[in-house]
Scaffold this active site. Structure first.
Site, PDB file in Angstrom:
ATOM      1  CG  HIS A 168       7.257  37.077 -74.783  1.00 51.16           C
ATOM      2  ND1 HIS A 168       7.934  36.644 -73.657  1.00 51.16           N
ATOM      3  CD2 HIS A 168       5.991  36.596 -74.671  1.00 51.16           C
ATOM      4  CE1 HIS A 168       7.099  35.943 -72.891  1.00 51.16           C
ATOM      5  NE2 HIS A 168       5.923  35.906 -73.489  1.00 51.16           N
ATOM      6  CG  ASN A 219      12.197  40.551 -74.912  1.00 54.08           C
ATOM      7  OD1 ASN A 219      13.161  39.776 -75.038  1.00 54.08           O
ATOM      8  ND2 ASN A 219      11.092  40.205 -74.271  1.00 54.08           N
ATOM      9  CG  ASP A 223       7.904  39.227 -71.283  1.00 53.91           C
ATOM     10  OD1 ASP A 223       9.008  39.539 -71.759  1.00 53.91           O
ATOM     11  OD2 ASP A 223       7.702  38.157 -70.688  1.00 53.91           O
ATOM     12  CG  ASN A 252      15.601  34.491 -81.454  1.00 52.33           C
ATOM     13  OD1 ASN A 252      14.849  34.777 -82.378  1.00 52.33           O
ATOM     14  ND2 ASN A 252      15.260  33.645 -80.499  1.00 52.33           N
ATOM     15  NE  ARG A 293      16.989  42.112 -61.404  1.00 52.38           N
ATOM     16  CZ  ARG A 293      15.743  42.391 -61.058  1.00 52.38           C
ATOM     17  NH1 ARG A 293      15.174  43.512 -61.439  1.00 52.38           N
ATOM     18  NH2 ARG A 293      15.064  41.566 -60.308  1.00 52.38           N
TER      19      ARG A 293
HETATM   20  C1  GRF Z   1      13.341  32.238 -77.594  1.00 53.04           C
HETATM   21  O1  GRF Z   1      12.232  31.429 -77.809  1.00 53.04           O
HETATM   22  C2  GRF Z   1      12.931  33.529 -76.961  1.00 53.04           C
HETATM   23  O2  GRF Z   1      11.717  34.015 -77.393  1.00 53.04           O
HETATM   24  C3  GRF Z   1      12.832  33.107 -75.514  1.00 53.04           C
HETATM   25  O3  GRF Z   1      13.958  32.290 -75.336  1.00 53.04           O
HETATM   26  C4  GRF Z   1      14.272  31.634 -76.551  1.00 53.04           C
HETATM   27  C5  GRF Z   1      15.718  31.900 -76.854  1.00 53.04           C
HETATM   28  O4  GRF Z   1      16.219  31.114 -77.876  1.00 53.04           O
HETATM   29  N1  GRF Z   1      12.740  34.242 -74.649  1.00 53.04           N
HETATM   30  P1  GRF Z   1      17.654  31.374 -78.481  1.00 53.04           P
HETATM   31  O5  GRF Z   1      18.658  31.457 -77.339  1.00 53.04           O
HETATM   32  O6  GRF Z   1      17.615  32.637 -79.289  1.00 53.04           O
HETATM   33  O7  GRF Z   1      17.923  30.165 -79.338  1.00 53.04           O
END
Ligand code: GRF
Length: 208
Positions: free
Chosen positions: A109, A107, A145, A15, A65
């Site tokens: 999801h 985010n 989420d 991503n 955290r």
């Molecule tokens: C994605 O499917 C995202 O929605 C989930 O973790 C995955 C991350 O993939 N929370 P990448 O690291 O961006 O390849």
């Protein structure tokens, strides 16, 4: 002045790559830093390949955290980010961090929220037997989420459910939806309705 984006990752970083490929350096948008919760996250190499500053904020390196998030927040502020994009960041962020970057964290999801929040969302959806699956990009609030939805896209599942095929479809959608959300926010086309804080107005020329 550029619209400055900080991206947080934990893993592969596909991503992140989608953001780098489709919005970084365009329309005044600059990815200025990439933070990871894990040293071994492969996405860090993608960031370094793009010449971006990186840093690792592993929970075990801090007393708790909140301490980790305070350091992370300071680092993002040093980079003067306008937006924090969680791109596969597999950590819950603490309340003070969320409030510090209020309405400035998004985010992606891999489900149609509010269905299947939390981890393993695709497996959860397949186990449930859904006919329609999808992806959500949302603002991040203090729930898991849970924040207001910015964009969603659905697809119908075939009867034969091979998880790899479904994951591939989900990722293809994620790689369009998250960059699109960043682009729309940078363009000032996204706003939370002050009278109805769950409702996000998106002026993308298609809907309101
Ligand atoms: C994605 O499917 C995202 O929605 C989930 O973790 C995955 C991350 O993939 N929370 P990448 O690291 O961006 O390849």
């Amino acid at each position: 002045m550029a619209f400055r984006v900080g991206v947080l990752i934990s893993g592969k970083g596909s991503n992140l790559q989608a953001i780098l490929d489709s919005v970084h350096g365009r329309d005044g948008i600059e990815v200025v830093c990439v933070g990871s919760s894990r040293t071994e996250a492969r996405g860090l190499q993608r960031a370094e390949g793009a010449g971006l500053g990186t840093a690792v904020f592993a929970k075990d390196d801090y007393s708790d955290r909140e301490a980790r998030d305070a350091a992370l927040g300071n680092w993002l502020d040093e980079h003067q980010v306008d937006l924090v994009a969680l791109a596969g960041f597999m950590e819950v962020l603490s309340g003070p961090f969320i409030r510090r970057f209020e309405a400035r964290i998004v985010n992606v999801h891999p489900s149609l929220l509010p269905a299947f929040a939390g981890i393993n969302a695709i497996e959860q959806a397949l186990d449930y037997g859904v006919r329609v699956a999808g992806v959500t990009v949302h603002f991040v609030d203090e729930g898991v989420d849970n924040g207001p939805v910015i964009l969603q896209e659905s697809f119908e599942l075939p009867y034969a459910r091979d998880i790899e095929t479904v994951e591939e479809r989900v990722h293809e959608i994620e790689h369009r939806l998250l960059p699109r959300a960043v682009q729309l926010i940078a363009a000032g086309a996204v706003s939370i309705d002050p009278n109805q804080p769950r409702l996000v107005r998106v002026d993308d020329g298609r809907s309101s």
